[in-house]
Design a protein around this motif. Sequence first.
Motif, short mmCIF file in Angstrom:
data_model
loop_
_atom_site.label_atom_id
_atom_site.label_comp_id
_atom_site.label_asym_id
_atom_site.label_seq_id
_atom_site.Cartn_x
_atom_site.Cartn_y
_atom_site.Cartn_z
N UNK A 207 1.77 -39.46 34.98
CA UNK A 207 1.36 -40.87 35.56
C UNK A 207 0.20 -40.58 36.65
N UNK A 208 0.42 -39.47 37.52
CA UNK A 208 -0.49 -39.21 38.83
C UNK A 208 -1.94 -38.82 38.29
N UNK A 209 -2.01 -38.00 37.47
CA UNK A 209 -3.33 -37.46 36.84
C UNK A 209 -4.10 -38.42 36.23
N UNK A 210 -3.35 -39.17 35.39
CA UNK A 210 -3.65 -40.31 34.66
C UNK A 210 -4.39 -41.45 35.58
N UNK A 211 -3.60 -41.70 36.50
CA UNK A 211 -4.27 -42.59 37.60
C UNK A 211 -5.18 -42.49 38.76
N UNK A 212 -5.02 -41.03 38.95
CA UNK A 212 -5.90 -40.67 40.10
C UNK A 212 -7.17 -40.07 39.67
N UNK A 213 -7.11 -39.32 38.47
CA UNK A 213 -7.91 -38.30 37.96
C UNK A 213 -8.27 -38.73 36.69
N UNK A 214 -9.01 -39.88 36.31
CA UNK A 214 -9.01 -40.40 34.99
C UNK A 214 -9.53 -39.51 33.87
N UNK A 215 -10.60 -38.73 34.07
CA UNK A 215 -11.04 -37.80 33.19
C UNK A 215 -10.12 -36.94 32.64
N UNK A 216 -8.76 -36.74 33.12
CA UNK A 216 -7.69 -35.86 32.40
C UNK A 216 -6.97 -36.55 31.54
N UNK A 217 -7.33 -37.95 31.04
CA UNK A 217 -6.54 -38.61 30.22
C UNK A 217 -6.49 -38.27 28.77
N UNK A 218 -7.90 -37.95 28.30
CA UNK A 218 -8.18 -37.04 27.04
C UNK A 218 -7.46 -38.02 25.90
N UNK A 219 -6.77 -37.61 24.99
CA UNK A 219 -6.13 -38.27 23.78
C UNK A 219 -4.76 -38.95 24.00
N UNK A 220 -4.19 -38.67 24.88
CA UNK A 220 -2.73 -38.96 25.04
C UNK A 220 -2.17 -38.84 26.57
#
Length: 384
Positions: A207-220
């Motif tokens: 959750x936190x990475x996806x919403x705070x550091x969007x470049x970490x989203x990758x494929x999933x």
Amino acid sequence: MQHTSYIELSKSALAKNIRYLKKRIGPEVKYVSVVKGNAYGHGIEEFVPIAEQIGVDYFAVFDTYEAERVHRVKRKTTKIMILGMIYNDQLEWAIENDISFYVFEMDRFHHTIQAAKKVQKKAKIHIEVETGLHRTGFERAEINEVISLINSNQEYLVIEGLCSHYAGAESIANHVRVQNQYDEFLRIRDIFQQHGITAHYEHTAASAAALTYPHTILDLVRFGIVQYGFWSRETRIYNLLTEDAKFKKDPLSRVLKWKSNVMSVKSVKAGKFISYGNSYLTSQNTNIATIPVGYFHGYRRSLSNNGFVLIKGRKAPIIGTVNMNMLTVNVTSIPSVIKGDEVVIIGEQGKQKITIASFCETANLVNYELLARIPSQIPRYIVD
Ligand SMILES: *Cc1c(COP(=O)(O)O)cnc(C)c1O
């Protein structure tokens, strides 16, 4: 048998949260719903079917026990990923049932290959690599061995994922630490690619990475806490303030409410102690209501003389100690409370609200722990 309290899960709140989160990651990214810890206390058997109705088709759990519970209630096409514990002798079961799982150390890797040979079916694995959390994950020095095992056992393996998990993504102060972990992940990813290995999903974000550091989203993305309507620490502040996510109103809604009923009411004269001990002395004639929920039911004793419940849309303070099976609240200022009145322990009633956050401050807990500690025996009902 009727229980003394119950939990309501709001399907519309969950739908709203999932819609919002899918919008944040975009249509190309796989949404995985993390339901470890009994779906963060919401109840696996109740949560999984409603999430499926909302369009989720991939769930992540901690161990084979939870995987089995999801497996029993899920749709045929829904997938399961095990993030943590599997005994070696359960690997065959996982492979036979198309359940994917993390591989983060050599012993599991060797046993996975053996199990796949035995059941004559490819194991779907997610190779977890160490990037800085220092919990599980292959070290850099092991990567070459991992690569040669993959290349020499291709008929037994599907490399569904290459993944890692961040330390500190819930805090903006850890910006550099998160970036270092991300960079390390990409370096390791490149090593795999140079040897011809590309995972179907590269994934690092919860959750936190996806919403705070969007470049970490990758494929999933492996979404846990946010889909239940809770922010992971500073993630909320960050998302309130940044341009790309800016919102005035909280886009997430709490899915869970915890309710009970007044068991009994009585009046107590001035100058009396309430309940065990001598922590609360009445200073005037006091009307008390007793609620059949105590620390046995997961209500923290540290909320003695500290917490609140809602009755008739008003806040009723807990007075005296929280007992094993009940607690006592002051209802002197709430007119005509009677036995059977609805009591809200967590959630809103009328204009008032008891948030998990307020609970956490008084009990010194993080929302994750408080949710996960809600006993699984309390019945869960689905409401709109
Ligand atoms: C718990 C967990 C998640 C979900 O974390 P949230 O912060 O709740 O989104 C994702 N991945 C792994 C490996 C986890 O252990």
